[in-house]
Scaffold this motif. Structure first.
Motif, PDB file in Angstrom:
ATOM      1  N   ALA A 138      -0.714 -10.320  -9.655  1.00  0.00           N
ATOM      2  CA  ALA A 138      -0.905 -10.023  -8.136  1.00  0.00           C
ATOM      3  C   ALA A 138       0.314  -8.965  -7.637  1.00  0.00           C
ATOM      4  CB  ALA A 138      -0.683 -11.235  -7.403  1.00  0.00           C
ATOM      5  N   ALA A 139       1.304  -8.910  -8.308  1.00  0.00           N
ATOM      6  CA  ALA A 139       2.518  -8.100  -8.022  1.00  0.00           C
ATOM      7  C   ALA A 139       2.261  -6.765  -8.442  1.00  0.00           C
ATOM      8  CB  ALA A 139       3.910  -8.574  -8.721  1.00  0.00           C
ATOM      9  N   THR A 140       1.467  -6.677  -9.564  1.00  0.00           N
ATOM     10  CA  THR A 140       1.028  -5.405 -10.333  1.00  0.00           C
ATOM     11  C   THR A 140       0.146  -4.432  -9.106  1.00  0.00           C
ATOM     12  OG1 THR A 140       1.080  -6.175 -12.449  1.00  0.00           O
ATOM     13  CG2 THR A 140      -0.143  -4.337 -12.007  1.00  0.00           C
ATOM     14  N   VAL A 141      -0.968  -5.475  -8.630  1.00  0.00           N
ATOM     15  CA  VAL A 141      -1.805  -4.895  -7.624  1.00  0.00           C
ATOM     16  C   VAL A 141      -0.953  -4.519  -6.268  1.00  0.00           C
ATOM     17  CG1 VAL A 141      -3.572  -5.369  -6.212  1.00  0.00           C
ATOM     18  CG2 VAL A 141      -3.695  -6.143  -8.471  1.00  0.00           C
ATOM     19  N   LEU A 142      -0.187  -5.065  -5.725  1.00  0.00           N
ATOM     20  CA  LEU A 142       0.508  -4.962  -4.505  1.00  0.00           C
ATOM     21  C   LEU A 142       1.445  -3.869  -4.660  1.00  0.00           C
ATOM     22  CD1 LEU A 142      -0.256  -6.338  -1.785  1.00  0.00           C
ATOM     23  CD2 LEU A 142       1.863  -7.522  -1.842  1.00  0.00           C
ATOM     24  N   SER A 143       2.278  -3.814  -5.714  1.00  0.00           N
ATOM     25  CA  SER A 143       3.550  -2.993  -5.961  1.00  0.00           C
ATOM     26  C   SER A 143       2.957  -1.657  -6.609  1.00  0.00           C
ATOM     27  CB  SER A 143       4.587  -3.617  -6.287  1.00  0.00           C
ATOM     28  OG  SER A 143       5.659  -2.843  -6.664  1.00  0.00           O
ATOM     29  N   SER A 144       2.435  -1.873  -7.942  1.00  0.00           N
ATOM     30  CA  SER A 144       2.305  -0.669  -8.641  1.00  0.00           C
ATOM     31  C   SER A 144       1.055   0.192  -8.209  1.00  0.00           C
ATOM     32  CB  SER A 144       2.082  -1.105 -10.167  1.00  0.00           C
ATOM     33  OG  SER A 144       3.280  -1.653 -10.789  1.00  0.00           O
ATOM     34  N   CYS A 145      -0.137  -0.605  -8.094  1.00  0.00           N
ATOM     35  CA  CYS A 145      -1.316  -0.012  -7.503  1.00  0.00           C
ATOM     36  C   CYS A 145      -0.998   0.328  -6.027  1.00  0.00           C
ATOM     37  CB  CYS A 145      -2.685  -1.202  -7.597  1.00  0.00           C
ATOM     38  SG  CYS A 145      -2.953  -1.492  -9.285  1.00  0.00           S
ATOM     39  N   GLY A 146      -0.184  -0.377  -5.328  1.00  0.00           N
ATOM     40  CA  GLY A 146      -0.005  -0.053  -3.961  1.00  0.00           C
ATOM     41  C   GLY A 146       0.688   1.230  -3.572  1.00  0.00           C
ATOM     42  N   ILE A 147       1.194   1.835  -4.776  1.00  0.00           N
ATOM     43  CA  ILE A 147       1.661   3.300  -4.287  1.00  0.00           C
ATOM     44  C   ILE A 147       0.601   4.262  -4.154  1.00  0.00           C
ATOM     45  CG2 ILE A 147       2.661   5.105  -5.808  1.00  0.00           C
ATOM     46  CD1 ILE A 147       4.954   3.700  -4.778  1.00  0.00           C
ATOM     47  N   ALA A 148      -0.443   4.126  -5.196  1.00  0.00           N
ATOM     48  CA  ALA A 148      -1.537   4.747  -5.015  1.00  0.00           C
ATOM     49  C   ALA A 148      -2.367   4.611  -3.569  1.00  0.00           C
ATOM     50  CB  ALA A 148      -2.534   4.497  -6.048  1.00  0.00           C
ATOM     51  N   ALA A 155      -0.999   3.480  -0.703  1.00  0.00           N
ATOM     52  CA  ALA A 155      -0.260   4.267   0.445  1.00  0.00           C
ATOM     53  C   ALA A 155      -0.506   5.690   0.303  1.00  0.00           C
ATOM     54  CB  ALA A 155       1.144   3.832   0.116  1.00  0.00           C
ATOM     55  N   LEU A 156      -0.520   6.195  -0.965  1.00  0.00           N
ATOM     56  CA  LEU A 156      -0.724   7.885  -1.167  1.00  0.00           C
ATOM     57  C   LEU A 156      -2.087   8.119  -0.742  1.00  0.00           C
ATOM     58  CD1 LEU A 156       1.323   8.485  -4.271  1.00  0.00           C
ATOM     59  CD2 LEU A 156       1.843   9.212  -2.168  1.00  0.00           C
ATOM     60  N   ARG A 157      -3.215   7.282  -1.006  1.00  0.00           N
ATOM     61  CA  ARG A 157      -4.542   7.683  -0.532  1.00  0.00           C
ATOM     62  C   ARG A 157      -4.550   7.674   1.111  1.00  0.00           C
ATOM     63  NH1 ARG A 157      -9.368   7.690  -2.959  1.00  0.00           N
ATOM     64  NH2 ARG A 157      -7.936   8.932  -4.637  1.00  0.00           N
ATOM     65  N   GLY A 197     -14.179  -0.200   9.284  1.00  0.00           N
ATOM     66  CA  GLY A 197     -13.726  -1.088   8.338  1.00  0.00           C
ATOM     67  C   GLY A 197     -12.539  -0.653   7.466  1.00  0.00           C
ATOM     68  N   PHE A 198     -11.265  -0.307   8.354  1.00  0.00           N
ATOM     69  CA  PHE A 198     -10.169   0.067   7.814  1.00  0.00           C
ATOM     70  C   PHE A 198      -9.433  -0.849   7.137  1.00  0.00           C
ATOM     71  CE2 PHE A 198      -5.588   0.821   8.125  1.00  0.00           C
ATOM     72  CZ  PHE A 198      -5.389   1.958   7.308  1.00  0.00           C
ATOM     73  N   SER A 199      -9.146  -1.909   7.743  1.00  0.00           N
ATOM     74  CA  SER A 199      -8.345  -3.188   7.098  1.00  0.00           C
ATOM     75  C   SER A 199      -9.261  -4.077   6.112  1.00  0.00           C
ATOM     76  CB  SER A 199      -7.971  -4.230   8.255  1.00  0.00           C
ATOM     77  OG  SER A 199      -6.838  -3.664   9.102  1.00  0.00           O
ATOM     78  N   SER A 200     -10.555  -4.193   6.413  1.00  0.00           N
ATOM     79  CA  SER A 200     -11.479  -4.605   5.500  1.00  0.00           C
ATOM     80  C   SER A 200     -11.368  -4.023   4.319  1.00  0.00           C
ATOM     81  CB  SER A 200     -12.684  -4.968   6.145  1.00  0.00           C
ATOM     82  OG  SER A 200     -13.721  -5.517   5.092  1.00  0.00           O
ATOM     83  N   SER A 201     -11.697  -2.671   4.278  1.00  0.00           N
ATOM     84  CA  SER A 201     -11.695  -1.915   2.773  1.00  0.00           C
ATOM     85  C   SER A 201     -10.618  -1.818   2.122  1.00  0.00           C
ATOM     86  CB  SER A 201     -12.059  -0.597   3.295  1.00  0.00           C
ATOM     87  OG  SER A 201     -11.155   0.046   3.865  1.00  0.00           O
ATOM     88  N   LEU A 202      -9.422  -1.979   2.840  1.00  0.00           N
ATOM     89  CA  LEU A 202      -8.089  -1.911   2.138  1.00  0.00           C
ATOM     90  C   LEU A 202      -7.867  -3.473   1.386  1.00  0.00           C
ATOM     91  CD1 LEU A 202      -5.428  -0.890   1.038  1.00  0.00           C
ATOM     92  CD2 LEU A 202      -4.394  -1.475   3.469  1.00  0.00           C
ATOM     93  N   ILE A 203      -8.247  -4.510   2.166  1.00  0.00           N
ATOM     94  CA  ILE A 203      -8.205  -5.865   1.590  1.00  0.00           C
ATOM     95  C   ILE A 203      -9.291  -5.912   0.368  1.00  0.00           C
ATOM     96  CG2 ILE A 203      -8.552  -8.256   1.855  1.00  0.00           C
ATOM     97  CD1 ILE A 203      -7.872  -7.514   4.860  1.00  0.00           C
ATOM     98  N   GLN A 204     -10.461  -5.504   0.626  1.00  0.00           N
ATOM     99  CA  GLN A 204     -11.269  -5.568  -0.556  1.00  0.00           C
ATOM    100  C   GLN A 204     -10.761  -4.555  -1.783  1.00  0.00           C
ATOM    101  OE1 GLN A 204     -13.908  -7.642  -0.887  1.00  0.00           O
ATOM    102  NE2 GLN A 204     -13.153  -8.456   1.112  1.00  0.00           N
ATOM    103  N   VAL A 240      -7.715  -4.192  -2.560  1.00  0.00           N
ATOM    104  CA  VAL A 240      -6.507  -5.227  -3.205  1.00  0.00           C
ATOM    105  C   VAL A 240      -7.409  -6.104  -3.996  1.00  0.00           C
ATOM    106  CG1 VAL A 240      -4.878  -6.668  -2.970  1.00  0.00           C
ATOM    107  CG2 VAL A 240      -4.866  -4.461  -1.587  1.00  0.00           C
ATOM    108  N   LEU A 241      -8.267  -6.700  -3.731  1.00  0.00           N
ATOM    109  CA  LEU A 241      -9.140  -7.806  -4.181  1.00  0.00           C
ATOM    110  C   LEU A 241      -9.776  -7.505  -5.628  1.00  0.00           C
ATOM    111  CD1 LEU A 241     -10.162  -9.982  -1.398  1.00  0.00           C
ATOM    112  CD2 LEU A 241      -8.227 -10.467  -2.778  1.00  0.00           C
ATOM    113  N   ALA A 242     -10.568  -6.250  -5.317  1.00  0.00           N
ATOM    114  CA  ALA A 242     -10.869  -5.882  -6.400  1.00  0.00           C
ATOM    115  C   ALA A 242     -10.219  -5.411  -7.785  1.00  0.00           C
ATOM    116  CB  ALA A 242     -11.893  -4.360  -6.245  1.00  0.00           C
ATOM    117  N   SER A 243      -8.901  -4.859  -7.451  1.00  0.00           N
ATOM    118  CA  SER A 243      -7.884  -4.573  -8.515  1.00  0.00           C
ATOM    119  C   SER A 243      -7.630  -5.729  -9.124  1.00  0.00           C
ATOM    120  CB  SER A 243      -6.595  -3.739  -7.839  1.00  0.00           C
ATOM    121  OG  SER A 243      -7.162  -2.294  -7.462  1.00  0.00           O
ATOM    122  N   TYR A 244      -7.233  -6.805  -8.263  1.00  0.00           N
ATOM    123  CA  TYR A 244      -6.657  -8.081  -8.744  1.00  0.00           C
ATOM    124  C   TYR A 244      -7.833  -8.764  -9.703  1.00  0.00           C
ATOM    125  CZ  TYR A 244      -4.666 -12.757  -9.010  1.00  0.00           C
ATOM    126  OH  TYR A 244      -4.343 -13.927  -9.334  1.00  0.00           O
TER     127      TYR A 244
END
Length: 265
Positions: A166-176, A178-180, A246-253, A255-259
Motif C-alpha cells: 500500500a505504501a508503494t502505491v500511495l508514495s512511489s506511484c503517488g508521485i506519478a 500528482a504529476l499527472r 468523476g475526479f475523486s472516484s477515478s483517482l481512488i480507482q 490507487v486501488l488498481a495499482s494496489y
C-alpha cells in the motif's frame, strides 16, 4: 551519524536518485559511496560525482557496511546470489525492490542477515521523499542508523511490512499521480491563456503550497478547501464540475488498481 560505507546495487531511476540525495544531503561523502550498474553512461555519471563506480556487484559491495539493492524484481534473486559471498550479519541489507517481501528476502540472503525493506519515491534526489521502512527481527542495532539515513532524504515513517504494498502505491506511484494532475492543470491553464512554461510554474508552485498547508497545519484537506470555496464562487463551481466528471472516484480507482496489480504480482 555513523560514517558507514554505502553500496548501491543498480543506479537506475531510484538507485540513482538515492545516490544523488545522499550527496546533496552532505550526510555521506562521495568517497564512501560505491555503485554498480551495467550501463557505462550511468557509471560515468556517478564517477564524475566522485562516487566509486563498478560494473561488478561484488566489487561495489565488498567493502560496504550498507548494501542497498535497487533493481527490478525479476533481477533480485540473481543479484543476491552474486552478493552472497560477501554478506554477513555485520552488513546492513536494504531492499528497495517493489513486491518482494522480507520473508522472501530472508530466504535468499539468510535469516541471520539484518534486512530492511525501504520504499522511497524519486523525490529522494531532492531530499523530499516520503520513505516507508519495515524490517526483519534482527535489525534493532541498526534501526536508528537506517531511519536517520533516510530522514536526511525527506520524511520517514516505520510501518508494518504488510502495509508496504500500500505504501508503494500511495508514495512511489503517488508521485506519478500528482504529476499527472499537474500536467492536466497545465493543459487547462494553456487553454485559458498562459504559455506552457508559465502554466507549469503556476501549477507546480500552487501544488507545493497546498502540500505545505497540510504538512505544517496538519489540517484535513477539506478544511483548507473550505477557505477558498465561497458561496456561488468560481472555486466551488470548478470543484463540483470535476466531481461530476468523476475526479475523486477515478483517482481512488487508480490507487486501488495499482494496489491490486502489486498484490497480484
Amino acid at each position: 551519524m555513523e560514517n558507514k560505507k554505502i553500496a548501491i546495487i543498480g543506479v537506475g531511476n531510484m538507485g540513482g536518485a538515492i545516490a544523488l540525495g545522499l550527496l546533496k544531503s552532505g550526510s555521506v561523502e562521495a568517497g564512501n559511496i560505491s555503485v554498480s550498474d551495467r550501463k557505462e553512461a550511468t557509471l560515468k555519471k556517478m564517477s564524475d560525482l566522485g562516487i566509486h563506480a563498478y560494473d561488478n556487484n561484488i566489487d561495489a559491495a565488498k567493502d560496504a557496511d550498507v548494501i542497498i539493492v535497487a533493481v527490478k524484481p525479476y533481477h533480485i534473486e540473481g543479484v543476491i546470489n552474486t552478493l552472497k559471498p560477501i554478506l554477513s550479519p555485520e552488513k546492513i541489507f536494504i531492499s528497495i525492490v517493489a513486491g518482494v517481501g522480507i520473508d522472501d528476502l530472508g530466504e535468499m540472503v539468510g535469516s541471520d542477515i539484518p534486512i530492511f525493506r525501504v520504499m522511497p519515491n524519486t523525490a529522494i534526489a531532492l531530499q523530499e521523499s516520503l520513505t516507508c521502512i519495515s524490517a526483519n527481527g534482527n535489525t534493532e542495532p541498526y534501526r536508528e542508523y537506517v531511519v536517520e539515513l533516510f530522514d536526511k532524504l525527506g520524511k520517514t515513517i516505520e510501518i508494518p511490512e504488510e502495509l508496504m504494498a500500500a505504501a508503494t502505491v500511495l508514495s512511489s506511484c503517488g508521485i506519478a499521480y500528482a504529476l499527472r494532475y499537474i500536467r492536466a492543470a497545465m493543459q487547462g491553464g494553456i487553454e485559458i491563456g498562459f504559455s506552457a512554461e508559465m502554466a507549469q510554474l503556476i501549477t507546480a508552485q500552487t501544488v507545493k503550497g497546498a502540500t505545505e498547508l497540510l504538512l505544517q497545519s496538519e489540517h484535513h484537506p477539506e478544511r483548507e478547501i473550505d477557505k477558498v470555496t465561497t458561496p456561488m464562487g468560481v472555486t466551488i463551481t470548478g470543484l463540483n464540475e470535476m466531481e461530476h466528471k468523476g475526479f475523486s472516484s477515478s483517482l481512488i480507482q487508480g490507487v486501488l488498481a495499482s494496489y491490486k496489480k502489486i498484490k497480484d504480482n
